[in-house]
Design a protein around this motif. Structure first.
Motif, PDB file in Angstrom:
ATOM      1  N   MET A   1       0.835  -1.194   0.000  1.00  0.00           N
ATOM      2  CA  MET A   1       0.000   0.000   0.000  1.00  0.00           C
ATOM      3  C   MET A   1       0.876   1.252   0.000  1.00  0.00           C
ATOM      4  O   MET A   1       1.782   1.388   0.811  1.00  0.00           O
ATOM      5  N   THR A   2       0.602   2.170  -0.912  1.00  0.00           N
ATOM      6  CA  THR A   2       1.373   3.396  -1.031  1.00  0.00           C
ATOM      7  C   THR A   2       0.956   4.396   0.031  1.00  0.00           C
ATOM      8  O   THR A   2      -0.234   4.650   0.236  1.00  0.00           O
ATOM      9  N   GLU A   3       1.940   4.966   0.707  1.00  0.00           N
ATOM     10  CA  GLU A   3       1.650   5.958   1.750  1.00  0.00           C
ATOM     11  C   GLU A   3       1.101   7.228   1.124  1.00  0.00           C
ATOM     12  O   GLU A   3       1.572   7.699   0.088  1.00  0.00           O
ATOM     13  N   ARG A   4       0.096   7.794   1.758  1.00  0.00           N
ATOM     14  CA  ARG A   4      -0.525   9.020   1.255  1.00  0.00           C
ATOM     15  C   ARG A   4       0.308  10.226   1.687  1.00  0.00           C
ATOM     16  O   ARG A   4       0.735  10.322   2.844  1.00  0.00           O
ATOM     17  N   ALA A   5       0.528  11.174   0.751  1.00  0.00           N
ATOM     18  CA  ALA A   5       1.300  12.371   1.053  1.00  0.00           C
ATOM     19  C   ALA A   5       0.395  13.401   1.723  1.00  0.00           C
ATOM     20  O   ALA A   5      -0.156  14.289   1.070  1.00  0.00           O
ATOM     21  N   ASP A   6       0.217  13.269   3.039  1.00  0.00           N
ATOM     22  CA  ASP A   6      -0.687  14.169   3.759  1.00  0.00           C
ATOM     23  C   ASP A   6       0.057  15.230   4.569  1.00  0.00           C
ATOM     24  O   ASP A   6      -0.540  15.963   5.342  1.00  0.00           O
ATOM     25  N   LYS A   7       1.388  15.305   4.378  1.00  0.00           N
ATOM     26  CA  LYS A   7       2.185  16.342   5.039  1.00  0.00           C
ATOM     27  C   LYS A   7       2.808  17.229   3.970  1.00  0.00           C
ATOM     28  O   LYS A   7       3.021  16.803   2.836  1.00  0.00           O
ATOM     29  N   THR A   8       3.105  18.468   4.321  1.00  0.00           N
ATOM     30  CA  THR A   8       3.755  19.382   3.385  1.00  0.00           C
ATOM     31  C   THR A   8       4.971  20.027   4.035  1.00  0.00           C
ATOM     32  O   THR A   8       5.068  20.105   5.271  1.00  0.00           O
ATOM     33  N   ILE A   9       5.876  20.472   3.180  1.00  0.00           N
ATOM     34  CA  ILE A   9       7.073  21.152   3.648  1.00  0.00           C
ATOM     35  C   ILE A   9       7.457  22.208   2.612  1.00  0.00           C
ATOM     36  O   ILE A   9       7.221  22.033   1.410  1.00  0.00           O
ATOM     37  N   GLU A  10       7.985  23.316   3.082  1.00  0.00           N
ATOM     38  CA  GLU A  10       8.377  24.397   2.184  1.00  0.00           C
ATOM     39  C   GLU A  10       9.820  24.208   1.710  1.00  0.00           C
ATOM     40  O   GLU A  10      10.727  24.049   2.522  1.00  0.00           O
ATOM     41  N   LEU A  11      10.007  24.225   0.390  1.00  0.00           N
ATOM     42  CA  LEU A  11      11.337  24.221  -0.199  1.00  0.00           C
ATOM     43  C   LEU A  11      11.622  25.603  -0.764  1.00  0.00           C
ATOM     44  O   LEU A  11      10.886  26.088  -1.635  1.00  0.00           O
TER      45      LEU A  11
END
Length: 251
Positions: A1-11
């Motif tokens: 199962m692919t992990e859901r990208a539910d976090k964000t980070i600023e680049l």
């Protein structure tokens, strides 16, 4: 199962197009990420979904090719080997490697680095040439161990970005070149040390090193260029002493 990208980070990525920009500037992107995403994958997400003009080098994504070296939060790192989760909550500043001219965005010019590597004759010169019919040049495990660590260099240039002496003096040959030189000089099969010694004599060579050790700290392959520098210092000192004796005996 692919992990859901539910976090964000600023680049905060340094941008520079020499055709349109007077000077480099930073641009911020909010990137969704999963626990296994690297900085390189974050840049790929930006290029694929936000700005296709973002320019950077990459190839293997496995810390083998050395292409994706860049400054990440002011430290020289491989983008593919640096996880976003370890930099959370951010922001994360991504810039091209220090001490090199910027071609565009995160891409630097490598011409000077390549010339320095070429200057140390980075190939085996057989000590005792023999035909193929006589078989291979065998080595003992101890002979292999004498240089094997230095053969792990992937030419990522992180050590040059960390080296204060190279930043002050671009003529300085630099740590990777000295590590690669030692890889061949330390090889029991090689007989080319006399061709390489002049490349590291003098202030722009091994004696220009100020022994900070930052090159070894940032090396992703634990090559330990500082150790190669020390060995080269001993070799050049011995070479100088032997030359002195020959001149004295010739009088």
């Amino acid at each position: 199962m692919t992990e859901r990208a539910d976090k964000t980070i600023e680049l905060r990525v340094l941008r520079y197009n020499p055709e349109t920009d007077e000077r480099p500037h930073h641009q911020s992107f909010t990137v969704p990420y999963t626990s296994d995403m690297s900085v390189l994958q974050g840049l790929q997400w930006i290029k694929d979904t936000v700005d296709g003009s973002l320019t950077y080098r990459w190839s293997c994504r496995m810390a083998i090719c050395g292409s994706c070296g860049m400054m990440i939060n002011a430290e020289p790192k491989l983008a593919c080997h640096t996880l976003l989760r370890d930099l959370a909550p951010g922001p994360v500043t991504v810039e091209p490697l220090n001490h090199f001219p910027i071609e565009r965005d995160l891409v630097v010019t490598v011409d000077d680095f390549v010339k320095k590597i070429e200057s140390v004759t980075p190939w085996l010169i057989p000590k005792h040439p023999k035909p193929i019919s006589e078989g291979p040049y065998n080595q003992t495990p101890a002979q292999l161990a004498a240089y094997e660590n230095f053969s792990a260099c992937i030419n990522c240039m992180l050590c040059y970005a960390a080296c204060p002496q190279y930043g002050e003096n671009p003529k300085f040959i630099g740590p990777a070149a000295m590590a690669i030189l030692q890889r061949y000089d330390g090889d029991s099969r090689d007989g080319g040390s006399a061709l390489r010694i002049d490349a590291v004599h003098g202030e722009d060579g091994v004696w220009g090193c100020t022994a900070v050790g930052a090159c070894s700290d940032v090396c992703p392959k634990a090559v330990d260029p500082m150790h190669a520098v020390n060995q080269n210092k001993m070799n050049t000192a011995l070479d100088y002493f032997l030359r002195f004796l020959k001149k004295r005996d010739a009088k």
